[in-house]
Design a protein around this motif. Structure first.
Motif, PDB file in Angstrom:
ATOM      1  N   LEU A  57       0.826  -1.205   0.000  1.00  0.00           N
ATOM      2  CA  LEU A  57       0.000   0.000   0.000  1.00  0.00           C
ATOM      3  C   LEU A  57       0.862   1.258   0.000  1.00  0.00           C
ATOM      4  O   LEU A  57       0.549   2.234  -0.689  1.00  0.00           O
ATOM      5  CB  LEU A  57      -0.921  -0.012   1.223  1.00  0.00           C
ATOM      6  N   TYR A  58       1.969   1.212   0.742  1.00  0.00           N
ATOM      7  CA  TYR A  58       2.860   2.371   0.774  1.00  0.00           C
ATOM      8  C   TYR A  58       3.432   2.658  -0.615  1.00  0.00           C
ATOM      9  O   TYR A  58       3.456   3.814  -1.058  1.00  0.00           O
ATOM     10  CB  TYR A  58       4.001   2.137   1.764  1.00  0.00           C
ATOM     11  N   GLY A  59       3.907   1.622  -1.317  1.00  0.00           N
ATOM     12  CA  GLY A  59       4.491   1.834  -2.637  1.00  0.00           C
ATOM     13  C   GLY A  59       3.494   2.412  -3.628  1.00  0.00           C
ATOM     14  O   GLY A  59       3.802   3.353  -4.374  1.00  0.00           O
ATOM     15  N   LEU A  60       2.288   1.856  -3.648  1.00  0.00           N
ATOM     16  CA  LEU A  60       1.240   2.383  -4.527  1.00  0.00           C
ATOM     17  C   LEU A  60       0.921   3.828  -4.168  1.00  0.00           C
ATOM     18  O   LEU A  60       0.810   4.695  -5.057  1.00  0.00           O
ATOM     19  CB  LEU A  60      -0.015   1.521  -4.413  1.00  0.00           C
ATOM     20  N   SER A  61       0.803   4.102  -2.879  1.00  0.00           N
ATOM     21  CA  SER A  61       0.426   5.443  -2.431  1.00  0.00           C
ATOM     22  C   SER A  61       1.526   6.457  -2.710  1.00  0.00           C
ATOM     23  O   SER A  61       1.253   7.615  -3.054  1.00  0.00           O
ATOM     24  CB  SER A  61       0.098   5.418  -0.943  1.00  0.00           C
ATOM     25  N   PHE A  89      -7.391  10.073 -12.059  1.00  0.00           N
ATOM     26  CA  PHE A  89      -6.247   9.425 -11.418  1.00  0.00           C
ATOM     27  C   PHE A  89      -6.558   9.011  -9.970  1.00  0.00           C
ATOM     28  O   PHE A  89      -6.096   7.961  -9.517  1.00  0.00           O
ATOM     29  CB  PHE A  89      -5.049  10.375 -11.460  1.00  0.00           C
ATOM     30  N   ASP A  90      -7.320   9.819  -9.271  1.00  0.00           N
ATOM     31  CA  ASP A  90      -7.673   9.467  -7.898  1.00  0.00           C
ATOM     32  C   ASP A  90      -8.546   8.219  -7.854  1.00  0.00           C
ATOM     33  O   ASP A  90      -8.349   7.338  -7.008  1.00  0.00           O
ATOM     34  CB  ASP A  90      -8.384  10.632  -7.212  1.00  0.00           C
ATOM     35  N   SER A  91      -9.516   8.134  -8.770  1.00  0.00           N
ATOM     36  CA  SER A  91     -10.375   6.951  -8.818  1.00  0.00           C
ATOM     37  C   SER A  91      -9.571   5.708  -9.200  1.00  0.00           C
ATOM     38  O   SER A  91      -9.797   4.623  -8.655  1.00  0.00           O
ATOM     39  CB  SER A  91     -11.516   7.161  -9.815  1.00  0.00           C
ATOM     40  N   ALA A  92      -8.617   5.888 -10.126  1.00  0.00           N
ATOM     41  CA  ALA A  92      -7.769   4.758 -10.524  1.00  0.00           C
ATOM     42  C   ALA A  92      -6.936   4.269  -9.340  1.00  0.00           C
ATOM     43  O   ALA A  92      -6.756   3.059  -9.147  1.00  0.00           O
ATOM     44  CB  ALA A  92      -6.862   5.165 -11.680  1.00  0.00           C
ATOM     45  N   TYR A  93      -6.449   5.198  -8.551  1.00  0.00           N
ATOM     46  CA  TYR A  93      -5.683   4.827  -7.350  1.00  0.00           C
ATOM     47  C   TYR A  93      -6.527   3.964  -6.416  1.00  0.00           C
ATOM     48  O   TYR A  93      -6.075   2.923  -5.923  1.00  0.00           O
ATOM     49  CB  TYR A  93      -5.213   6.100  -6.658  1.00  0.00           C
ATOM     50  N   ARG A  94      -7.752   4.376  -6.185  1.00  0.00           N
ATOM     51  CA  ARG A  94      -8.636   3.609  -5.305  1.00  0.00           C
ATOM     52  C   ARG A  94      -8.888   2.211  -5.884  1.00  0.00           C
ATOM     53  O   ARG A  94      -8.919   1.218  -5.144  1.00  0.00           O
ATOM     54  CB  ARG A  94      -9.960   4.348  -5.110  1.00  0.00           C
ATOM     55  N   GLU A  95      -9.024   2.125  -7.195  1.00  0.00           N
ATOM     56  CA  GLU A  95      -9.272   0.826  -7.838  1.00  0.00           C
ATOM     57  C   GLU A  95      -8.071  -0.109  -7.690  1.00  0.00           C
ATOM     58  O   GLU A  95      -8.226  -1.332  -7.617  1.00  0.00           O
ATOM     59  CB  GLU A  95      -9.576   1.028  -9.319  1.00  0.00           C
ATOM     60  N   TYR A  96      -6.875   0.453  -7.643  1.00  0.00           N
ATOM     61  CA  TYR A  96      -5.669  -0.377  -7.580  1.00  0.00           C
ATOM     62  C   TYR A  96      -5.305  -0.807  -6.157  1.00  0.00           C
ATOM     63  O   TYR A  96      -4.450  -1.676  -5.984  1.00  0.00           O
ATOM     64  CB  TYR A  96      -4.491   0.329  -8.252  1.00  0.00           C
ATOM     65  N   ILE A  97      -5.913  -0.234  -5.159  1.00  0.00           N
ATOM     66  CA  ILE A  97      -5.623  -0.654  -3.788  1.00  0.00           C
ATOM     67  C   ILE A  97      -5.918  -2.139  -3.592  1.00  0.00           C
ATOM     68  O   ILE A  97      -5.034  -2.903  -3.180  1.00  0.00           O
ATOM     69  CB  ILE A  97      -6.380   0.221  -2.764  1.00  0.00           C
ATOM     70  N   PRO A  98      -7.133  -2.627  -3.897  1.00  0.00           N
ATOM     71  CA  PRO A  98      -7.361  -4.071  -3.730  1.00  0.00           C
ATOM     72  C   PRO A  98      -6.552  -4.920  -4.704  1.00  0.00           C
ATOM     73  O   PRO A  98      -6.213  -6.066  -4.391  1.00  0.00           O
ATOM     74  CB  PRO A  98      -8.869  -4.225  -3.971  1.00  0.00           C
ATOM     75  N   LYS A  99      -6.218  -4.366  -5.858  1.00  0.00           N
ATOM     76  CA  LYS A  99      -5.444  -5.128  -6.841  1.00  0.00           C
ATOM     77  C   LYS A  99      -4.038  -5.417  -6.325  1.00  0.00           C
ATOM     78  O   LYS A  99      -3.544  -6.544  -6.432  1.00  0.00           O
ATOM     79  CB  LYS A  99      -5.374  -4.381  -8.167  1.00  0.00           C
ATOM     80  N   GLU A 154       1.421  -4.884 -11.310  1.00  0.00           N
ATOM     81  CA  GLU A 154       0.245  -4.043 -11.093  1.00  0.00           C
ATOM     82  C   GLU A 154       0.637  -2.571 -11.047  1.00  0.00           C
ATOM     83  O   GLU A 154      -0.076  -1.715 -11.578  1.00  0.00           O
ATOM     84  CB  GLU A 154      -0.471  -4.454  -9.807  1.00  0.00           C
ATOM     85  N   LEU A 155       1.777  -2.272 -10.423  1.00  0.00           N
ATOM     86  CA  LEU A 155       2.253  -0.888 -10.415  1.00  0.00           C
ATOM     87  C   LEU A 155       2.543  -0.405 -11.832  1.00  0.00           C
ATOM     88  O   LEU A 155       2.256   0.751 -12.191  1.00  0.00           O
ATOM     89  CB  LEU A 155       3.508  -0.758  -9.552  1.00  0.00           C
ATOM     90  N   MET A 156       3.130  -1.283 -12.650  1.00  0.00           N
ATOM     91  CA  MET A 156       3.429  -0.916 -14.037  1.00  0.00           C
ATOM     92  C   MET A 156       2.144  -0.622 -14.805  1.00  0.00           C
ATOM     93  O   MET A 156       2.087   0.308 -15.622  1.00  0.00           O
ATOM     94  CB  MET A 156       4.213  -2.042 -14.710  1.00  0.00           C
TER      95      MET A 156
END
Length: 447
Positions: free
Chosen positions: A35-39, A60-70, A83-85
């Motif tokens: 979570l830290y790396g994504l954030s 971009f904010d909505s995409a960030y939220r979508e990638y948290i569970p991913k 997933e980060l890529m």
């Protein structure tokens, strides 16, 4: 003069690099690290990225939220970085990238014993294991993978992970990575041979750690050195500037400049120049102009916290509240040498012409004796800022956007040559340097 560090390997080839050397990254990161790396990436991109206007449909904010569970659902560090890529690729920028921890990909990715080159949105076999040559003739094209048409497969399974500013580089990198997959796994694909025969094939992805004897098409390439000079017919001088990252190229150039001045026509080859220091580019170009030249102008986002707060109440500071305030500047003007050499000149450019090499072209934009010929350039430049990621990888964010002095954009498009020669499969099969041949022919007509 703004300097741009050469990142040719980062620009042209997807590789694994890291600010920290981590030979054995953890098999799986903790949820906190994930979570830290994504954030961290989301935060720094939100604050620093210079090209959000080129992805107008991205929330971009909505995409960030979508990638948290991913990212939390990934079971290995490799899956996490993938997933980060994918998240990073949403920004569509060639100078904004995720880099894997050193050595991580070797455990998860391999290729069959052949190499592919993109031409006209086709995947051309340009290198193959010698024992497979009869079965997979050089110049064949791959038309489907796992029963799925080439374009569909690329857009579904390969391109979503590629960070690219331009469509042509997205295809270039997509085709290069087309057949990658888990080591020792099988890949099924269909080729069309140069004679039109269709063949269904299955190969094992096991070439990465083997020394394999391959045969290949002879394609245009650099001589492996920073600089090349040679004479062509009709007193035409050919110079290849293959990198602006080392000042040694200036000495190499100066050593032969008196000879170059004897030429009646000139060809400057920038097709294999991935960039470097823009002042080196300007220094060489100053020998071929009799007037001063303007370089690119730049701007980056400007943040002043109090102004952003006031912008919610005052129109004077509204642009700060909208994250649309910018600091701007310009590259140093180029001054011509007193003993400059002015003759008809063709500049060869292509998809691997990037960064400071594109600065060279922007400086030269107003030179009437210069003609650019070839393909669109890489179409990505700027000043990246780097950060470390959990597990030993890293990322960079493009903080600065460059344009022509008159404001014309080239990042996201590439610099279009005056004489366009798109790469075609038949060009690769011919094993001829069509771009150089065309320049020589046109230059002979001029002189």
């Amino acid at each position: 003069m703004i300097k741009k560090a050469l990142l040719a390997s980062l620009l042209i080839v997807s590789i694994s690099v890291s600010a920290k050397e981590v030979v054995n990254p953890p098999y799986n990161l903790s949820n906190e690290d994930k979570l830290y790396g994504l954030s961290l990436f989301w935060k720094e991109a939100s604050y620093n990225f210079a090209y959000f206007d080129q992805v107008p449909d991205l929330d971009f904010d909505s995409a960030y939220r979508e990638y948290i569970p991913k990212v939390l659902a990934t079971e290995t560090t490799y899956e996490y970085y993938r997933e980060l890529m994918k998240f990073n690729a949403l920004l569509h920028d060639g100078h904004t990238n995720i880099y894997l921890p050193k050595g991580l990909s070797s455990n998860y990715v391999d290729w069959p014993a052949l190499s592919l080159t993109e031409a006209n949105q086709q995947a051309v076999v340009t290198k193959v294991k010698r024992e497979l040559q009869a079965e997979i003739p050089l110049g064949s094209t791959i038309i489907s993978v796992e029963g799925v048409k080439l374009e569909t497969h690329l857009k579904a399974n390969v391109m979503p992970y590629i960070a690219s500013s331009t469509e042509h580089i997205l295809w270039n990198d997509g085709v290069r990575n087309l057949l990658g997959g888990a080591p020792d796994s099988k890949v099924n694909f269909t080729i069309k041979t140069p004679l039109g025969e269709l063949k269904d094939l299955t190969l094992t992805r096991n070439s990465r750690h083997q020394k394999i004897d391959k045969v290949s098409l002879k394609l245009p390439k650099s001589n492996g050195e920073l600089f090349e000079f040679k004479w062509l017919d009709h007193k035409i001088a050919y110079i290849a500037l293959n990198g602006f990252h080392d000042k040694k190229i200036l000495q190499d150039f100066n050593d032969v400049y008196d000879e170059i001045k004897q030429s009646r026509g000139l060809i400057i080859d920038l097709r294999f120049n991935g960039g470097g220091n823009s002042s080196i580019a300007a220094e060489i170009l100053s020998h071929f102009t009799n007037k001063g030249l303007e370089g690119s102008i730049w701007k980056n986002r400007k943040h002043i916290a109090a102004f952003k707060a006031w912008g919610n109440y005052s129109g004077k500071y509204k642009i700060y509240a909208q994250d649309n305030a910018w600091e701007s500047g310009a590259m140093e003007s180029l001054k011509a040498k007193e003993n400059s050499h002015i003759v008809p000149t063709y500049v060869l450019i292509g998809r691997n012409t990037a960064s400071a090499a594109e600065d060279f072209l922007i400086y030269a934009d107003k030179l009437k004796h210069f003609t650019t010929l070839g393909e669109n350039t890489y179409g990505s430049t700027g000043q990246p800022i780097f950060f470390d990621l959990p597990g030993g990888g890293s990322f960079r964010i493009c903080t600065k956007r460059d344009t022509y002095p008159d404001g014309r954009e080239f990042v996201g498009y590439g610099i279009t040559p005056q004489v366009i020669i798109d790469r075609m499969p038949e060009h690769l099969r011919s094993e001829k340097d069509i771009v150089l041949y065309s320049a020589i022919k046109k230059l002979k007509e001029k002189i």
